[in-house]
Design an enzyme around this catalytic site. Structure first.
Site, PDB file in Angstrom:
ATOM      1  N   LYS A  48      43.388  11.840 -36.809  1.00  0.00           N
ATOM      2  CA  LYS A  48      44.670  11.170 -37.071  1.00  0.00           C
ATOM      3  C   LYS A  48      45.556  11.217 -35.832  1.00  0.00           C
ATOM      4  O   LYS A  48      45.300  12.005 -34.914  1.00  0.00           O
ATOM      5  CB  LYS A  48      45.369  11.866 -38.241  1.00  0.00           C
ATOM      6  CG  LYS A  48      45.732  13.328 -37.960  1.00  0.00           C
ATOM      7  CD  LYS A  48      46.241  14.034 -39.198  1.00  0.00           C
ATOM      8  CE  LYS A  48      46.560  15.500 -38.897  1.00  0.00           C
ATOM      9  NZ  LYS A  48      46.908  16.234 -40.136  1.00  0.00           N
ATOM     10  N   TYR A 266      70.521  15.763 -13.757  1.00  0.00           N
ATOM     11  CA  TYR A 266      71.751  15.502 -14.518  1.00  0.00           C
ATOM     12  C   TYR A 266      72.512  16.782 -14.843  1.00  0.00           C
ATOM     13  O   TYR A 266      71.930  17.756 -15.332  1.00  0.00           O
ATOM     14  CB  TYR A 266      71.407  14.816 -15.835  1.00  0.00           C
ATOM     15  CG  TYR A 266      70.833  13.433 -15.680  1.00  0.00           C
ATOM     16  CD1 TYR A 266      71.474  12.458 -14.919  1.00  0.00           C
ATOM     17  CD2 TYR A 266      69.642  13.085 -16.320  1.00  0.00           C
ATOM     18  CE1 TYR A 266      70.939  11.182 -14.793  1.00  0.00           C
ATOM     19  CE2 TYR A 266      69.106  11.815 -16.203  1.00  0.00           C
ATOM     20  CZ  TYR A 266      69.759  10.861 -15.436  1.00  0.00           C
ATOM     21  OH  TYR A 266      69.236   9.617 -15.327  1.00  0.00           O
ATOM     22  N   MET A 314      64.161  11.144 -18.587  1.00  0.00           N
ATOM     23  CA  MET A 314      63.267  10.280 -19.354  1.00  0.00           C
ATOM     24  C   MET A 314      61.957  10.014 -18.626  1.00  0.00           C
ATOM     25  O   MET A 314      60.895   9.970 -19.233  1.00  0.00           O
ATOM     26  CB  MET A 314      63.965   8.955 -19.669  1.00  0.00           C
ATOM     27  CG  MET A 314      63.179   8.061 -20.608  1.00  0.00           C
ATOM     28  SD  MET A 314      63.991   6.483 -20.934  1.00  0.00           S
ATOM     29  CE  MET A 314      65.391   6.987 -21.904  1.00  0.00           C
TER      30      MET A 314
END
Ligand SMILES: *Cc1c(COP(=O)(O)O)cnc(C)c1O
Length: 376
Positions: A48, A266, A314
């Site tokens: 799965k 950041y 990200m």
């Protein structure tokens, strides 16, 4: 002020693109064999969630080559992918939509059924069902109170030739813990469920309960299959010698010096306490690198652990390369089996407060999967 240490050079390390997940299919096969040697049951390989992020089809093929006789998926759509790829072994799915039943029938996929209402929906459409009894997980499965009605109704439909009950199964709630008391209780309940089903006239050819850890901790020779997910990929909570199949690699995208007192990424969560070299790793939380690991994580480059510094973004994160003189294009191992000193998926999971399963499944589609046959 800012000194670029060297110009980017072509990659010489065989990593195509910015990052890749290299899956050693021989590890998958070895892991299947480890279970086959340790337990009397046959192996149902759980592929799965795209084979826990490893790629369902290649993993399924490797597992079948190593002797797995069944495949298991959660969503029906995952079963279609396996059939389309030419896998012919029996497949069980436990989450499907009514609109998918015709396709499941055409694909010859067993569907799990927990209630009389579900049974009535699938009979005359899907040839094989497996009745699921809730023995304590309290997720899906028939409530024990409704089991006799469910098995009698199923036997009625079977007598009419409308369906075949191929299996009876349940899922452990504490399969991951070595404490087998709850698992033992669930096994007893399943045994009772099977004898009630027999009394109703059913003759299931497979009975199954255990997941990877349960396969090892629970002595259930009267069951026919063990459903192996985590163990297939080398998640080895019980230390039985499984091999992690995936290695996540990237290469340094940029290298530069910073001065003591300068912040990185950041919010400047990291501020250098000395002059140092920082290196950019071009993979971030969109690719499955957990943000929560910042401040604890490290990667392996040139045989040395380099701490991840500042926030994980990200698409990228930064490591402190110290004074090693690294250059752009140098390979970085983010995680692997740990044998070369690199972190493992388990380390990343610990650093970010999750489990290896989530880390593997969270790898994004920007990370190509490459398959290899390891030597060991
Ligand atoms: C995921 C899953 C498994 C596999 O469990 P592991 O602990 O990963 O081996 C087995 N059965 C069901 C129903 C599952 O959802």
């Amino acid at each position: 002020m800012y000194l670029v240490q060297s110009r980017p050079r072509p990659a010489t390390d065989g990593i195509t693109g910015l990052a890749e997940a290299v899956v050693d299919l021989s590890a998958i096969r070895d892991n299947v064999r480890t279970f086959r040697h340790r337990v009397p049951q046959e192996v149902l390989a759980v592929v799965k969630a795209d084979g826990f992020g490893h790629g369902a089809v290649p993993v399924a093929r490797a597992a079948v080559e190593a002797g797995a006789t069944w495949l298991g998926v959660a969503h029906a759509s995952e079963a279609f992918e396996l059939r389309a790829a030419g896998l012919t072994v029996p497949i069980l799915t436990w989450l499907y939509d009514a609109a998918e039943l015709m396709l499941l029938s055409d694909a010859g996929v067993d569907v799990s059924v927990s209630t009389v209402a579900e049974l009535q929906q699938v009979v005359s459409v899907v040839p094989y069902v497996q009745l699921k009894l809730d023995t304590g997980l309290h997720r899906s499965g028939s409530a024990p109170d409704h089991w006799i009605e469910l098995t009698r109704t199923a036997a009625h439909y079977e007598a009419l030739g409308a369906v075949t009950v191929r299996g009876i199964w349940s899922h452990l709630s504490h399969g991951d813990s070595a404490d087998a008391v709850q698992s033992e209780r669930q096994l007893q309940l399943l045994r009772t469920g099977v004898s009630l089903a027999r009394r109703a006239g059913l003759r299931p050819s497979v009975v199954h309960l255990a997941n990877s850890a349960g396969a090892i901790t629970l002595d259930a020779p009267d069951t026919d299959l063990v459903r192996i997910g985590a163990g297939l990929y080398g998640i080895d909570d019980l230390g039985i010698g499984l091999r992690p199949a995936m290695r996540l690699v990237s290469k340094l995208a940029q290298v530069r010096r910073i001065r003591a007192g300068e912040g990185v990424s950041y919010g400047h969560d990291f501020v250098a306490d000395r002059d140092t070299t920082i290196a950019l790793v071009p993979i971030g939380y969109a690719d499955g690198i957990p943000r929560a690991a910042a401040g604890r994580a490290s990667v392996l480059c040139r045989g040395v652990r380099m701490p991840v510094i500042g926030r994980i973004a990200m698409d990228q994160f930064v490591v402190d390369a110290g004074d090693l003189g690294v250059e752009p294009g140098e390979p970085v191992t983010i995680f692997g089996d740990g044998t070369s000193g690199e972190p493992t998926a388990r380390d990343w999971a610990d650093w970010s407060g999750t489990i290896s399963h989530e880390l593997y499944c969270g790898l994004g589609k920007r990370v190509p999967r490459r398959y290899e046959e390891g030597t060991r």
